[in-house]
Write a protein that holds these residues in place. Structure first.
Motif, mmCIF file in Angstrom:
data_model
loop_
_atom_site.group_PDB
_atom_site.id
_atom_site.type_symbol
_atom_site.label_atom_id
_atom_site.label_comp_id
_atom_site.label_asym_id
_atom_site.label_seq_id
_atom_site.Cartn_x
_atom_site.Cartn_y
_atom_site.Cartn_z
ATOM 1 N N LEU A 1 1.395 -1.350 0.107
ATOM 2 C CA LEU A 1 0.145 -0.386 -0.015
ATOM 3 C C LEU A 1 0.507 1.210 0.241
ATOM 4 C CD1 LEU A 1 -2.960 -0.954 2.464
ATOM 5 C CD2 LEU A 1 -3.055 -1.397 0.549
ATOM 6 N N LEU A 2 1.854 1.432 0.585
ATOM 7 C CA LEU A 2 3.123 2.271 1.345
ATOM 8 C C LEU A 2 2.852 2.874 -0.491
ATOM 9 C CD1 LEU A 2 4.631 1.835 4.602
ATOM 10 C CD2 LEU A 2 2.873 3.522 3.790
ATOM 11 N N ARG A 3 4.060 1.310 -0.953
ATOM 12 C CA ARG A 3 4.501 2.026 -2.712
ATOM 13 C C ARG A 3 3.618 2.727 -3.613
ATOM 14 N NH1 ARG A 3 6.555 -3.132 -1.412
ATOM 15 N NH2 ARG A 3 5.367 -4.552 -2.552
ATOM 16 N N CYS A 4 2.278 1.896 -3.183
ATOM 17 C CA CYS A 4 1.428 2.067 -4.255
ATOM 18 C C CYS A 4 0.533 3.934 -4.023
ATOM 19 C CB CYS A 4 -0.096 1.154 -4.128
ATOM 20 S SG CYS A 4 -1.302 2.168 -5.043
ATOM 21 N N LEU A 5 0.961 4.402 -2.504
ATOM 22 C CA LEU A 5 0.617 5.922 -2.815
ATOM 23 C C LEU A 5 1.841 6.211 -2.839
ATOM 24 C CD1 LEU A 5 -0.555 5.085 1.341
ATOM 25 C CD2 LEU A 5 -1.922 6.313 -0.811
ATOM 26 N N ASP A 6 3.483 5.894 -3.048
ATOM 27 C CA ASP A 6 4.205 6.428 -3.382
ATOM 28 C C ASP A 6 4.550 6.664 -4.932
ATOM 29 O OD1 ASP A 6 5.434 6.691 -0.441
ATOM 30 O OD2 ASP A 6 7.049 5.267 -0.567
ATOM 31 N N PHE A 7 3.691 5.881 -5.571
ATOM 32 C CA PHE A 7 3.584 5.852 -7.252
ATOM 33 C C PHE A 7 3.130 7.022 -7.413
ATOM 34 C CE2 PHE A 7 1.539 5.050 -10.978
ATOM 35 C CZ PHE A 7 2.384 5.205 -11.422
ATOM 36 N N ILE A 8 1.756 7.514 -6.406
ATOM 37 C CA ILE A 8 0.583 8.019 -6.970
ATOM 38 C C ILE A 8 1.600 9.459 -6.703
ATOM 39 C CG2 ILE A 8 -1.653 9.145 -6.129
ATOM 40 C CD1 ILE A 8 -2.765 6.076 -5.532
ATOM 41 N N LYS B 1 -1.416 11.727 2.606
ATOM 42 C CA LYS B 1 -0.862 11.677 3.577
ATOM 43 C C LYS B 1 -1.068 11.201 5.110
ATOM 44 C CE LYS B 1 1.511 15.325 6.867
ATOM 45 N NZ LYS B 1 1.588 16.460 6.792
ATOM 46 N N LEU B 2 -2.710 11.673 4.833
ATOM 47 C CA LEU B 2 -3.794 10.491 5.623
ATOM 48 C C LEU B 2 -3.776 8.457 5.880
ATOM 49 C CD1 LEU B 2 -6.402 13.549 6.205
ATOM 50 C CD2 LEU B 2 -5.102 13.138 7.515
ATOM 51 N N ILE B 3 -3.499 8.474 4.196
ATOM 52 C CA ILE B 3 -3.643 7.178 4.199
ATOM 53 C C ILE B 3 -1.997 6.820 4.749
ATOM 54 C CG2 ILE B 3 -3.962 5.263 3.098
ATOM 55 C CD1 ILE B 3 -5.879 6.852 1.600
ATOM 56 N N ARG B 4 -1.103 7.201 4.981
ATOM 57 C CA ARG B 4 0.168 6.551 4.780
ATOM 58 C C ARG B 4 0.267 7.115 5.742
ATOM 59 N NH1 ARG B 4 5.122 7.478 3.946
ATOM 60 N NH2 ARG B 4 6.149 6.400 2.496
ATOM 61 N N LYS C 1 -7.548 -3.942 5.568
ATOM 62 C CA LYS C 1 -8.910 -3.811 4.620
ATOM 63 C C LYS C 1 -9.456 -2.742 4.412
ATOM 64 C CE LYS C 1 -13.492 -5.422 3.118
ATOM 65 N NZ LYS C 1 -14.691 -6.790 4.160
ATOM 66 N N GLN C 2 -9.634 -2.103 5.602
ATOM 67 C CA GLN C 2 -10.004 -0.308 5.348
ATOM 68 C C GLN C 2 -8.967 0.768 4.227
ATOM 69 O OE1 GLN C 2 -10.376 2.388 8.237
ATOM 70 N NE2 GLN C 2 -10.679 3.677 7.571
ATOM 71 N N TYR C 3 -7.842 -0.064 5.290
ATOM 72 C CA TYR C 3 -6.236 1.121 3.987
ATOM 73 C C TYR C 3 -6.579 0.524 3.042
ATOM 74 C CZ TYR C 3 -5.667 2.188 9.201
ATOM 75 O OH TYR C 3 -5.131 2.748 10.006
ATOM 76 N N LYS C 4 -6.941 -1.140 2.129
ATOM 77 C CA LYS C 4 -6.529 -1.197 0.772
ATOM 78 C C LYS C 4 -7.686 -0.142 0.307
ATOM 79 C CE LYS C 4 -4.487 -5.465 1.703
ATOM 80 N NZ LYS C 4 -5.266 -7.256 1.307
ATOM 81 N N LEU C 5 -9.009 -0.508 1.057
ATOM 82 C CA LEU C 5 -10.217 0.469 0.042
ATOM 83 C C LEU C 5 -10.281 1.187 -0.156
ATOM 84 C CD1 LEU C 5 -13.268 -1.191 1.889
ATOM 85 C CD2 LEU C 5 -12.191 -2.122 -0.609
#
Length: 130
Positions: free
Chosen positions: A19-26, A70-73, A102-106
């Motif tokens: 999830l962190l890698r995905c957020l970093d990519f965005i 930032k919030l999700i991360r 599950k919430q963070y994935k969604l």
């Protein structure tokens, strides 16, 4: 019927890292778009009012997305640190932790899909900058 779901802490940590890698990519893609947008504005003396409105809208959407990232991360990193403090073989049975995952994935999937749709719409407006 009550089912106990168990996951090894290492698997949950790997999911959180993904999830962190995905957020970093965005975040990185948005930085690229912001730079492209700035170059477009600087290189064109004849930016029309409609383009300025489009650019302002793009900038606002980027800022909104940055706040969400930032919030999700922050939450994902906190949960990851919490789990890294336990033994690798530990199985996570705590429903609240699995619910958080599950919430963070969604949330991340939603953000990723929203970003990709938005990027598809704005790419043609930014094509003139190379």
């Amino acid at each position: 019927l009550f089912v106990i779901v168990k996951m090894k802490a290492t698997v949950v940590i790997q999911d959180l890292d993904a999830l962190l890698r995905c957020l970093d990519f965005i975040r990185d893609e948005q930085t690229y778009i912001k730079n492209k947008l700035a170059a477009l504005v600087e290189s064109n003396d004849r930016v029309v009012v409609e383009q300025i409105r489009d650019f302002e809208d793009m900038q606002q959407q980027i800022l909104n997305r940055e706040v969400a990232i930032k919030l999700i991360r922050t939450d994902v990193v906190a949960l990851s640190r919490q789990l890294k403090n336990v033994a690798a073989s530990f199985e996570v049975e705590d429903k609240s932790i699995l619910d958080q995952l599950k919430q963070y994935k969604l949330q991340t999937t939603y953000l990723e899909n929203e970003f990709n749709s938005w990027k598809h719409l704005v790419d043609p407006k930014l094509e003139v900058v190379e």
